[in-house]
Design a protein around this motif. Structure first.
Motif, PDB file in Angstrom:
ATOM      1  N   MET A  41       0.819  -1.216   0.000  1.00 46.19           N
ATOM      2  CA  MET A  41       0.000   0.000   0.000  1.00 46.19           C
ATOM      3  C   MET A  41       0.850   1.261   0.000  1.00 46.19           C
ATOM      4  N   ILE A  42       2.149   1.108  -0.129  1.00 45.50           N
ATOM      5  CA  ILE A  42       3.072   2.229   0.052  1.00 45.50           C
ATOM      6  C   ILE A  42       2.759   3.420  -0.876  1.00 45.50           C
ATOM      7  N   GLU A  43       2.317   3.137  -2.094  1.00 47.47           N
ATOM      8  CA  GLU A  43       2.051   4.224  -3.050  1.00 47.47           C
ATOM      9  C   GLU A  43       0.944   5.159  -2.569  1.00 47.47           C
ATOM     10  N   HIS A  44       0.072   4.640  -1.725  1.00 45.91           N
ATOM     11  CA  HIS A  44      -1.077   5.430  -1.284  1.00 45.91           C
ATOM     12  C   HIS A  44      -0.832   6.132   0.058  1.00 45.91           C
ATOM     13  N   MET A  45       0.298   5.834   0.670  1.00 45.03           N
ATOM     14  CA  MET A  45       0.589   6.405   1.992  1.00 45.03           C
ATOM     15  C   MET A  45       1.309   7.749   1.850  1.00 45.03           C
ATOM     16  N   ASP A  46       1.054   8.647   2.775  1.00 44.19           N
ATOM     17  CA  ASP A  46       1.782   9.926   2.760  1.00 44.19           C
ATOM     18  C   ASP A  46       3.083   9.820   3.544  1.00 44.19           C
ATOM     19  N   ILE A  47       3.137   8.894   4.492  1.00 47.86           N
ATOM     20  CA  ILE A  47       4.365   8.654   5.261  1.00 47.86           C
ATOM     21  C   ILE A  47       4.603   7.147   5.278  1.00 47.86           C
ATOM     22  N   PRO A  48       5.773   6.680   4.871  1.00 47.72           N
ATOM     23  CA  PRO A  48       6.011   5.232   4.846  1.00 47.72           C
ATOM     24  C   PRO A  48       6.039   4.633   6.263  1.00 47.72           C
ATOM     25  N   LEU A  60       6.289  12.254  18.196  1.00 44.10           N
ATOM     26  CA  LEU A  60       5.767  13.343  17.365  1.00 44.10           C
ATOM     27  C   LEU A  60       4.312  13.030  17.005  1.00 44.10           C
ATOM     28  N   LYS A  61       3.470  13.176  17.990  1.00 40.49           N
ATOM     29  CA  LYS A  61       2.066  12.781  17.888  1.00 40.49           C
ATOM     30  C   LYS A  61       1.330  13.393  16.695  1.00 40.49           C
ATOM     31  N   ASP A  62       1.434  14.696  16.522  1.00 43.91           N
ATOM     32  CA  ASP A  62       0.664  15.352  15.465  1.00 43.91           C
ATOM     33  C   ASP A  62       1.009  14.797  14.083  1.00 43.91           C
ATOM     34  N   GLU A  63       2.291  14.592  13.836  1.00 42.95           N
ATOM     35  CA  GLU A  63       2.700  14.063  12.533  1.00 42.95           C
ATOM     36  C   GLU A  63       2.112  12.670  12.315  1.00 42.95           C
ATOM     37  N   VAL A  64       2.110  11.860  13.373  1.00 40.72           N
ATOM     38  CA  VAL A  64       1.616  10.485  13.253  1.00 40.72           C
ATOM     39  C   VAL A  64       0.097  10.463  13.110  1.00 40.72           C
ATOM     40  N   ILE A  65      -0.572  11.200  13.981  1.00 41.48           N
ATOM     41  CA  ILE A  65      -2.044  11.194  13.974  1.00 41.48           C
ATOM     42  C   ILE A  65      -2.612  11.830  12.707  1.00 41.48           C
ATOM     43  N   CYS A  66      -1.938  12.838  12.191  1.00 39.42           N
ATOM     44  CA  CYS A  66      -2.434  13.525  10.996  1.00 39.42           C
ATOM     45  C   CYS A  66      -2.128  12.765   9.704  1.00 39.42           C
ATOM     46  N   SER A  67      -1.254  11.795   9.788  1.00 38.42           N
ATOM     47  CA  SER A  67      -0.922  11.004   8.598  1.00 38.42           C
ATOM     48  C   SER A  67      -2.061  10.043   8.273  1.00 38.42           C
ATOM     49  N   LYS A  68      -2.231   9.751   6.980  1.00 32.49           N
ATOM     50  CA  LYS A  68      -3.282   8.790   6.605  1.00 32.49           C
ATOM     51  C   LYS A  68      -2.740   7.358   6.541  1.00 32.49           C
ATOM     52  N   THR A  69      -1.457   7.204   6.824  1.00 37.83           N
ATOM     53  CA  THR A  69      -0.823   5.893   6.667  1.00 37.83           C
ATOM     54  C   THR A  69      -1.513   4.774   7.447  1.00 37.83           C
ATOM     55  N   ALA A  70      -1.826   5.026   8.716  1.00 38.83           N
ATOM     56  CA  ALA A  70      -2.438   3.960   9.523  1.00 38.83           C
ATOM     57  C   ALA A  70      -3.798   3.558   8.961  1.00 38.83           C
ATOM     58  N   TRP A  71      -4.453   4.491   8.249  1.00 39.31           N
ATOM     59  CA  TRP A  71      -5.772   4.208   7.675  1.00 39.31           C
ATOM     60  C   TRP A  71      -5.665   3.516   6.331  1.00 39.31           C
ATOM     61  N   ILE A  72      -4.561   3.738   5.660  1.00 41.25           N
ATOM     62  CA  ILE A  72      -4.333   3.075   4.372  1.00 41.25           C
ATOM     63  C   ILE A  72      -3.827   1.649   4.602  1.00 41.25           C
ATOM     64  N   CYS A  73      -3.121   1.442   5.695  1.00 40.60           N
ATOM     65  CA  CYS A  73      -2.569   0.121   6.019  1.00 40.60           C
ATOM     66  C   CYS A  73      -3.662  -0.940   5.932  1.00 40.60           C
ATOM     67  N   ALA A  74      -3.392  -1.989   5.183  1.00 42.89           N
ATOM     68  CA  ALA A  74      -4.382  -3.052   4.951  1.00 42.89           C
ATOM     69  C   ALA A  74      -4.250  -4.182   5.964  1.00 42.89           C
ATOM     70  N   THR A  75      -3.364  -4.015   6.935  1.00 42.16           N
ATOM     71  CA  THR A  75      -3.151  -5.034   7.975  1.00 42.16           C
ATOM     72  C   THR A  75      -2.807  -6.378   7.334  1.00 42.16           C
ATOM     73  N   CYS A  76      -2.001  -6.331   6.286  1.00 44.71           N
ATOM     74  CA  CYS A  76      -1.660  -7.575   5.581  1.00 44.71           C
ATOM     75  C   CYS A  76      -0.550  -8.344   6.278  1.00 44.71           C
ATOM     76  N   ASN A  77       0.175  -7.674   7.170  1.00 40.17           N
ATOM     77  CA  ASN A  77       1.251  -8.304   7.954  1.00 40.17           C
ATOM     78  C   ASN A  77       2.542  -8.555   7.184  1.00 40.17           C
ATOM     79  N   ALA A  78       2.609  -8.114   5.921  1.00 42.19           N
ATOM     80  CA  ALA A  78       3.835  -8.333   5.148  1.00 42.19           C
ATOM     81  C   ALA A  78       5.039  -7.701   5.845  1.00 42.19           C
ATOM     82  N   CYS A  79       4.821  -6.545   6.451  1.00 43.64           N
ATOM     83  CA  CYS A  79       5.917  -5.849   7.148  1.00 43.64           C
ATOM     84  C   CYS A  79       6.308  -6.592   8.425  1.00 43.64           C
ATOM     85  N   SER A  80       5.317  -7.028   9.167  1.00 45.44           N
ATOM     86  CA  SER A  80       5.584  -7.667  10.457  1.00 45.44           C
ATOM     87  C   SER A  80       6.399  -8.950  10.295  1.00 45.44           C
TER      88      SER A  80
END
Ligand code: SF4
Ligand code: SF4
Length: 135
Positions: A41-48, A60-80
């Motif tokens: 999903m990396i292409e759709h994330m604003d922060i990797p 850095l809470k604001d940067e993390v919370i304001c990012s859409k990355t956690a919402w784009i994450c498909a929970t596929c576990n490939a990273c984990s």
């Protein structure tokens, strides 16, 4: 992009909450980038994902919370499964979503979805969407 860190930018409470909810020690991330490199999903994330880890580490809470990355994450576990430090990034992403939803911010408004769309979508997709995107 430069990361500015100071005692003013470090949100200790945010870091503690992500630690508690995720149960993960994301501080041991060595910024290898393996997670980002294999993320479908990396292409759709604003922060990797790699950067989300270091921003969370530095509180850095604001940067993390304001990012859409956690919402784009498909929970596929490939990273984990590939992380050499054994960090389950999916749990960290879920913690970030939980903390955002606790502010009563909804990312999907069920009443705004058309009947045609609901008829076309697989039920499991809708259930997953509501669980992940609404408080
Ligand atoms: S794969 Fe693991 S260690 Fe490497 S950047 Fe991602 S979270 Fe950090
Ligand atoms: S779990 Fe999320 S961050 Fe990890 S590889 Fe899948 S989509 Fe990317």
């Amino acid at each position: 992009m430069t990361i500015e860190i100071s005692d003013k930018t470090y949100d200790e409470e945010f870091v503690k909450k992500v630690e508690d909810i995720s149960g993960e020690n994301f501080h041991k991330c060595m910024q290898c980038g393996t997670c980002s490199g294999g993320c479908p999903m990396i292409e759709h994330m604003d922060i990797p994902p790699r950067r989300i880890m270091i921003l969370t580490h530095f509180g850095l809470k604001d940067e993390v919370i304001c990012s859409k990355t956690a919402w784009i994450c498909a929970t596929c576990n490939a990273c984990s499964v590939r992380c050499p430090r054994g960090i389950e990034l999916t749990k960290v992403m879920e913690a970030i979503r939980q903390l955002t939803l606790r502010k009563n911010i909804n990312y999907v408004e069920p009443s705004a979805i058309s009947e045609e769309t609901i008829a076309d979508l697989p039920q499991i997709a809708l259930v997953s969407c509501f669980r992940k995107h609404t408080s």
